[in-house]
Design a protein around this motif. Structure first.
Motif, mmCIF file in Angstrom:
data_model
loop_
_atom_site.group_PDB
_atom_site.id
_atom_site.type_symbol
_atom_site.label_atom_id
_atom_site.label_comp_id
_atom_site.label_asym_id
_atom_site.label_seq_id
_atom_site.Cartn_x
_atom_site.Cartn_y
_atom_site.Cartn_z
ATOM 1 N N VAL A 220 -10.287 -27.547 16.414
ATOM 2 C CA VAL A 220 -9.164 -26.617 16.356
ATOM 3 C C VAL A 220 -9.720 -25.355 15.708
ATOM 4 O O VAL A 220 -9.739 -25.224 14.493
ATOM 5 N N GLY A 221 -10.237 -24.451 16.517
ATOM 6 C CA GLY A 221 -10.935 -23.271 16.020
ATOM 7 C C GLY A 221 -12.048 -22.950 16.997
ATOM 8 O O GLY A 221 -12.101 -23.527 18.076
ATOM 9 N N SER A 222 -12.934 -22.071 16.588
ATOM 10 C CA SER A 222 -13.978 -21.636 17.501
ATOM 11 C C SER A 222 -15.327 -22.244 17.138
ATOM 12 O O SER A 222 -15.542 -22.657 16.015
ATOM 13 N N VAL A 223 -16.196 -22.292 18.142
ATOM 14 C CA VAL A 223 -17.567 -22.756 17.933
ATOM 15 C C VAL A 223 -18.457 -21.524 18.095
ATOM 16 O O VAL A 223 -18.510 -20.931 19.162
ATOM 17 N N ALA A 224 -19.132 -21.135 17.017
ATOM 18 C CA ALA A 224 -19.844 -19.863 17.004
ATOM 19 C C ALA A 224 -21.132 -19.919 17.797
ATOM 20 O O ALA A 224 -21.678 -20.993 18.059
ATOM 21 N N SER A 225 -21.608 -18.748 18.156
ATOM 22 C CA SER A 225 -22.915 -18.606 18.773
ATOM 23 C C SER A 225 -23.966 -19.185 17.832
ATOM 24 O O SER A 225 -23.994 -18.854 16.651
ATOM 25 N N GLY A 226 -24.802 -20.092 18.343
ATOM 26 C CA GLY A 226 -25.803 -20.715 17.482
ATOM 27 C C GLY A 226 -25.331 -22.007 16.840
ATOM 28 O O GLY A 226 -26.075 -22.626 16.100
ATOM 29 N N ALA A 227 -24.110 -22.427 17.132
ATOM 30 C CA ALA A 227 -23.632 -23.732 16.640
ATOM 31 C C ALA A 227 -23.676 -24.716 17.803
ATOM 32 O O ALA A 227 -23.713 -24.308 18.960
ATOM 33 N N GLU A 228 -23.662 -26.020 17.510
ATOM 34 C CA GLU A 228 -23.636 -26.973 18.612
ATOM 35 C C GLU A 228 -22.764 -28.185 18.303
ATOM 36 O O GLU A 228 -22.647 -28.603 17.158
ATOM 37 N N ILE A 229 -22.145 -28.687 19.379
ATOM 38 C CA ILE A 229 -21.324 -29.886 19.293
ATOM 39 C C ILE A 229 -21.955 -30.918 20.213
ATOM 40 O O ILE A 229 -22.198 -30.647 21.375
ATOM 41 N N ILE A 230 -22.228 -32.094 19.687
ATOM 42 C CA ILE A 230 -22.776 -33.168 20.510
ATOM 43 C C ILE A 230 -21.798 -34.334 20.432
ATOM 44 O O ILE A 230 -21.527 -34.841 19.349
#
Lengths: 244, 272
Positions: free
Chosen positions: A162-172
């Motif tokens: 619930v929010g943003s995923v920034a440039s340079g972050a990752e979700i696996i």
């Protein structure tokens, strides 16, 4: 609109978790086998085709004693797929592999799970639709922005941000990834299942991947940028479509 | 209750040291006791910007390592006697800083001052993490430009995980200070818009500092811009930011390009 991108072929290793029944013989072992025989007599075929892991923690068996124990099970047509709590020194290559890191599950839940899962599969086939994998095992909810440099790894299910995923972050994620904000970083879904999808409200991703098939921002059709999209896998192609 | 404020950014050259000096001075001008601490060991600059470079005897490292007392290292400002500087060492490197040592110095400073402004070095290594370690609140300095914004985002992630407050599960206040904002270039869409930066970083805005030659002039004479020319645009922006830090409600105004010349006068106003 749908845009398809050819992905590169590659050798892919996958992790996947399964439910298994664990049998833990107790000393004295002969008495324990008598009880087991009673059980098999009452419900013949119970162990047929069921994956069984043998827990030998605390039995302190030598290699030959472990071999004898395994003989007892095969004589009863129970196939052992793995050993838990066995010493590697008392183990040889003919025996099932040694397993570690198992998590306790309620036996009743285990069977209930089996039933619901098959029911969902039947429903899915009847309706002729592609059901989402019913791996409801604990989604991970993150209600803060995921910052550049952060890596969220959750192989047991979906990840919801619930929010943003920034440039340079990752979700696996083992399952699907749902982002109720902008996706500017990397989303790697389906580490354990190709039916996973990626959803985001504003699409500016650097990299997308489902089940090992990936695409970079370069390969994304420009008209998709900034839109609300979903991403899924069709054969070996990643499909991106705007959702209204 | 003393407050420890870290001025940080990740990227270098965005205006951390200028902002530390200007904010520290502006806070001191409201009558509070302020110390500005330079954590940029090995590349110290704050003493130059504050005009104290010829009075440095002992520094932060000496105090951390017990070679000097805190009062010996503190340099009182010549213009404002409630403003002090704790300089960094130029000859040592950041490895000389220890977490316990810094903690002890901060504890001692808390007893003497209302505001402890920590000027962080660039990067995400030891110096930067120790500068933010004991912070109660953080000012994240960014330029309206993609690489600066991404580095700031990374720093916010560290503020939320590596600070003492975050480790205890307490929220750490974070504010964005947008510096080197050029109104003319913003109008030509050559920079990120303020809204875009805020959307990406999603932390409250403390102020927008316009790009101005006044900043360079002030640095060259070794006087923080808020003292050198208190009525110029960047000085006023820093003063307003300091008032917001003090809890006042002051609305943030986005600097605009002045309409000049004949056509500007002719078309200066759009009819309703």
């Amino acid at each position: 609109m749908t845009a398809a991108v050819r992905s590169r072929p590659s050798l892919r290793f996958r992790g996947r978790s399964f439910h298994a029944m664990v049998l833990a013989p107790e000393a004295p072992v002969s008495a324990w086998f008598d009880d087991l025989d009673e059980w098999i007599k009452r419900s013949p075929g119970f162990f047929l085709g069921r994956p069984v892991v043998l827990d030998v923690t605390g039995l302190n068996l030598s290699r030959s004693a472990l071999g004898d124990l395994l003989q007892e099970f095969s004589a009863r047509s129970i196939r052992i797929m793995g050993l838990e709590g066995a010493e590697l020194s008392g183990h040889d290559l003919q025996m099932p592999p040694v397993l570690r890191g198992g998590r306790r599950e309620n036996v009743i839940d285990l069977f209930a799970n089996d039933d619901t899962q098959s029911a969902i599969h039947v429903n899915g086939q009847a309706a002729g639709t592609d059901t989402h994998e019913a791996e409801a095992a604990g989604a991970l909810l993150i209600d803060t922005p995921v910052r550049s440099g952060q890596s969220i790894m959750h192989l047991e299910g979906d990840v919801i941000v619930v929010g943003s995923v920034a440039s340079g972050a990752e979700i696996i994620a083992g399952g699907s990834i749902h982002i109720y904000g902008s996706l500017r970083g990397r989303a790697i879904a389906g580490a354990s299942g190709r039916k996973s999808r990626i959803f985001c409200r504003k699409f500016e991703a650097e990299l997308l991947s489902i089940d090992g098939f990936y695409m970079t921002a370069d390969a994304v059709e420009p008209h998709l940028i900034g839109r609300s999209v979903q991403v899924w896998l069709d054969g070996d192609r990643l499909m991106v479509a705007v959702q209204e | 209750m003393a407050k420890v404020l870290v001025v940080t950014s990740g990227k270098g050259g965005v205006g951390k040291t200028t902002s530390s000096a200007a904010l520290g001075t502006a806070l001191a001008q409201t009558g509070q006791r302020v110390v500005v601490v330079d954590f940029d060991v090995g590349l110290r600059n704050l003493d130059l910007v504050m005009g104290a470079e010829r009075r440095v005897v002992f520094d932060l490292i000496n105090v951390v390592q017990g070679e000097a007392k805190l009062v010996q290292a503190l340099i009182r400002d010549k213009r404002l006697d409630n403003l002090s500087l704790l300089p960094a060492s130029q000859t040592r490197d950041k490895e000389a800083l220890t977490e316990e040592g810094v903690g002890k110095v901060i504890e001692e400073l808390r007893e003497k001052f209302d505001w402890i402004v920590c000027d962080s070095p660039a990067g995400i290594e030891r110096g930067a993490t120790l500068a933010m370690r004991y912070a109660d609140l953080a000012v994240v300095v960014a330029n309206p430009e993609v690489s600066s914004v991404r580095d700031s985002d990374r720093i916010i992630g560290l503020l939320d995980s590596k600070t003492f407050k975050a480790e205890r599960g307490e929220p750490l206040e974070k504010y964005l200070l947008l510096t080197r904002y050029d109104a003319a270039r913003a109008e030509r869409n050559e920079m990120l818009a303020v809204e875009d930066v805020l959307e990406i970083l999603s932390i409250p805005l403390l102020g927008i500092i316009p790009e101005s030659e006044e900043i360079l002039k002030a640095s060259n004479v070794g006087t923080p811009v808020t003292l050198n020319n208190p009525s110029c645009a960047p000085a006023r922006a820093y003063q307003e930011a300091a008032r917001r830090l003090n809890g006042e409600m002051v609305s943030v105004s986005v600097p605009r390009e002045k309409k000049g010349g004949f056509l500007g006068k002719l078309f200066g106003r759009r009819a309703a």
